[in-house]
Design a protein around this motif. Structure first.
Motif, PDB file in Angstrom:
ATOM      1  N   PHE A  64      39.021  26.571  80.559  1.00 53.64           N
ATOM      2  CA  PHE A  64      38.613  27.291  79.349  1.00 53.64           C
ATOM      3  C   PHE A  64      38.620  26.319  78.180  1.00 53.64           C
TER       4      PHE A  64
ATOM      5  N   LYS B 211      35.047  30.336  79.068  1.00 51.73           N
ATOM      6  CA  LYS B 211      34.839  29.315  80.090  1.00 51.73           C
ATOM      7  C   LYS B 211      34.537  27.945  79.492  1.00 51.73           C
TER       8      LYS B 211
ATOM      9  N   ARG C 297      47.438  34.196  86.350  1.00 45.65           N
ATOM     10  CA  ARG C 297      46.580  33.303  85.551  1.00 45.65           C
ATOM     11  C   ARG C 297      46.969  33.475  84.079  1.00 45.65           C
TER      12      ARG C 297
ATOM     13  N   GLY D  48      37.202  36.858  86.015  1.00 50.70           N
ATOM     14  CA  GLY D  48      36.570  37.515  84.865  1.00 50.70           C
ATOM     15  C   GLY D  48      37.631  38.300  84.128  1.00 50.70           C
TER      16      GLY D  48
ATOM     17  N   MET E 104      41.016  33.331  92.608  1.00 53.81           N
ATOM     18  CA  MET E 104      39.678  33.702  92.092  1.00 53.81           C
ATOM     19  C   MET E 104      38.814  34.400  93.128  1.00 53.81           C
TER      20      MET E 104
ATOM     21  N   PRO F 147      38.121  40.987  82.079  1.00 48.46           N
ATOM     22  CA  PRO F 147      38.374  42.415  82.304  1.00 48.46           C
ATOM     23  C   PRO F 147      38.681  42.756  83.757  1.00 48.46           C
TER      24      PRO F 147
ATOM     25  N   THR G 140      29.791  42.320  80.174  1.00 46.87           N
ATOM     26  CA  THR G 140      29.904  42.172  78.730  1.00 46.87           C
ATOM     27  C   THR G 140      28.638  41.473  78.207  1.00 46.87           C
TER      28      THR G 140
ATOM     29  N   GLY H  37      30.740  35.595  77.085  1.00 45.15           N
ATOM     30  CA  GLY H  37      31.896  36.494  77.120  1.00 45.15           C
ATOM     31  C   GLY H  37      33.100  35.838  76.457  1.00 45.15           C
ATOM     32  N   ALA H  38      34.284  36.361  76.775  1.00 43.19           N
ATOM     33  CA  ALA H  38      35.511  35.784  76.215  1.00 43.19           C
ATOM     34  C   ALA H  38      36.688  36.135  77.120  1.00 43.19           C
TER      35      ALA H  38
HETATM   36  C1  LIG Z   1      33.603  39.098  80.986  1.00 39.33           C
HETATM   37  S1  LIG Z   1      34.280  37.780  81.876  1.00 39.33           S
HETATM   38  C2  LIG Z   1      35.073  36.848  80.712  1.00 39.33           C
HETATM   39  C3  LIG Z   1      35.247  35.393  81.127  1.00 39.33           C
HETATM   40  O1  LIG Z   1      35.983  35.197  82.376  1.00 39.33           O
HETATM   41  C4  LIG Z   1      35.424  34.026  83.044  1.00 39.33           C
HETATM   42  O2  LIG Z   1      36.413  33.136  83.471  1.00 39.33           O
HETATM   43  P1  LIG Z   1      36.802  33.031  85.056  1.00 39.33           P
HETATM   44  O3  LIG Z   1      35.523  33.089  85.847  1.00 39.33           O
HETATM   45  O4  LIG Z   1      37.530  31.689  85.176  1.00 39.33           O
HETATM   46  O5  LIG Z   1      37.735  34.194  85.294  1.00 39.33           O
HETATM   47  C5  LIG Z   1      34.583  33.401  81.976  1.00 39.33           C
HETATM   48  O6  LIG Z   1      35.365  32.687  81.037  1.00 39.33           O
HETATM   49  C6  LIG Z   1      33.974  34.632  81.355  1.00 39.33           C
HETATM   50  O7  LIG Z   1      33.247  34.389  80.211  1.00 39.33           O
END
Ligand SMILES: CSC[C@H]1O[C@H](OP(=O)(O)O)[C@H](O)[C@@H]1O
Length: 354
Positions: A323, A257, A98, A59, A55, A61, A178, A244-245
């Motif tokens: 998630f 998340k 991931r 994110g 990490m 995208p 987003t 986001g998603a």
């Molecule tokens: C536009 S980011 C989408 C999404 O990614 C994040 O997860 P992570 O920080 O563990 O990569 C989070 O779920 C964001 O909403």
């Protein structure tokens, strides 16, 4: 992996998570924000896969874009022997970084399709770099289009407050963001009263990243404990929860998340709008519903410690899914660059993604 401090001039062009130089990729180490801004320089796919897994970059995208650059680096620095095998191995390593964000697999599939048409290493170096840059640029364009689509849907005439979860800004995407892109646009149009940002335990994307990004842009943000979201929505000052998603399935279920599902339940209970903002690279029509989405579980130290400081007994048992899945029935609208799906369901998803 070397580190180069970001210059004030580079930061002035706006927050970015990554910088592509053709033969190398620089990633802003998001584990160190907001205290330190350090860039890690990568010249191979293994390093990019490690940065995704750990990490440094995160994110949905941004994970896909970084992986695409990782494949381009594999070609650029191939040994020249069995270069095809080296690139295939790079794709496998990146795919294993991931499991939940489908953007990773979407981007790798685009790179694999381009690679299949390459008949020499020189051709692969040129074509893979071009497609990786294209994926990056198209994501930024998608974010700008989603902001337009969301504001058209909300049709707001007066400023209002929103609540958001995790980080969905330039740090999580190819730029702009987003859900945070929609919030940026609301601010630009003078339609934003306040942003409540969940701190988003345990990795603290909200307090460390979203609050930092919004402060960089002079956008009003109020940081709140995740547990305070219920009272904030109950007070009636928030009109939309915007998130986001990481993966959206064919029936409109959404993986995002951890903590998003409980926000959706709260929003429905308090009659607050619940909006998901995600590019089409986050849509996985091959999965029928959210129960099929692989949910990543990360190390227990993410709950037992913060920056190496213990906040729980060393031997405490931990369950750390990062998630959760929000059923389509709790989502008022999904906003993509291709259009919006109101009260999402199979028919609505097929209308945009068949
Ligand atoms: C536009 S980011 C989408 C999404 O990614 C994040 O997860 P992570 O920080 O563990 O990569 C989070 O779920 C964001 O909403």
């Amino acid at each position: 992996m070397s580190r180069t401090p970001v210059s004030a001039r580079e930061r002035s062009v706006g927050t970015v998570a990554m910088r592509w130089h053709g033969g190398s990729l620089e990633l802003l180490d998001q584990r160190l924000l907001p205290d330190e801004e350090h860039w890690i320089t990568l010249e191979g796919a293994s390093g990019v896969a490690q940065c995704i897994r750990e990490m440094v970059v995160r994110g949905a995208p941004a994970i896909g874009i970084s992986a695409a650059y990782g494949v381009a680096l594999a070609a650029r620095h191939a040994g020249g022997g069995d270069w095809k095998a080296e690139i295939k191995q790079a794709i496998r390593e990146l795919a294993a970084s991931r499991p939940t964000a489908v953007n990773l697999f979407w981007a790798l599939q685009k790179m694999e399709q381009e690679f299949a048409g390459c008949h020499s290493l020189d051709e692969a170096v040129k074509r893979l770099a071009k497609v990786a840059v294209q994926i990056h640029e198209e994501d930024l364009a998608a974010n700008l289009a989603m902001a337009d689509n969301a504001l058209a849907h909300m049709a707001a005439e007066k400023p209002f407050s929103v609540l958001t979860h995790c980080n969905t800004g330039a740090l999580a995407t190819g730029g702009y963001g987003t859900a945070l892109g929609v919030i940026r646009r609301l601010h630009e149009k003078k339609l934003l009263k306040d942003v409540f940002a969940d701190e988003t335990r345990p990795w603290l994307q909200g307090s460390r990243l979203t609050a930092w990004e919004l402060a960089q842009d002079g956008i009003p943000v109020t940081l709140n404990a995740d547990g305070a979201a219920a009272s904030i929505l109950a007070a009636g000052n928030v009109r939309w929860v915007i998130v986001g998603a990481d993966r959206i399935t064919a029936n409109g279920d959404v993986a995002n998340k951890i903590g998003t599902y409980s926000l959706a339940v709260l929003a429905r209970h308090h009659k607050v709008g619940f909006m998901v903002v995600a590019p089409s690279s986050t849509v996985d029509m091959a999965l029928a519903s959210g129960k099929d989405i692989p949910i990543e579980e990360r190390e227990g130290t993410e709950l037992r410690q913060i920056r190496g400081v213990s906040i729980a007994p060393a031997g405490a048992k931990v369950f750390n899914p990062v998630f959760d899945v929000t059923p389509a029935s709790l989502i008022d609208v999904i906003v993509t660059e291709k259009g919006i799906v109101s009260t999402p369901n199979v028919t609505g998803m097929k209308s945009l993604f068949s």
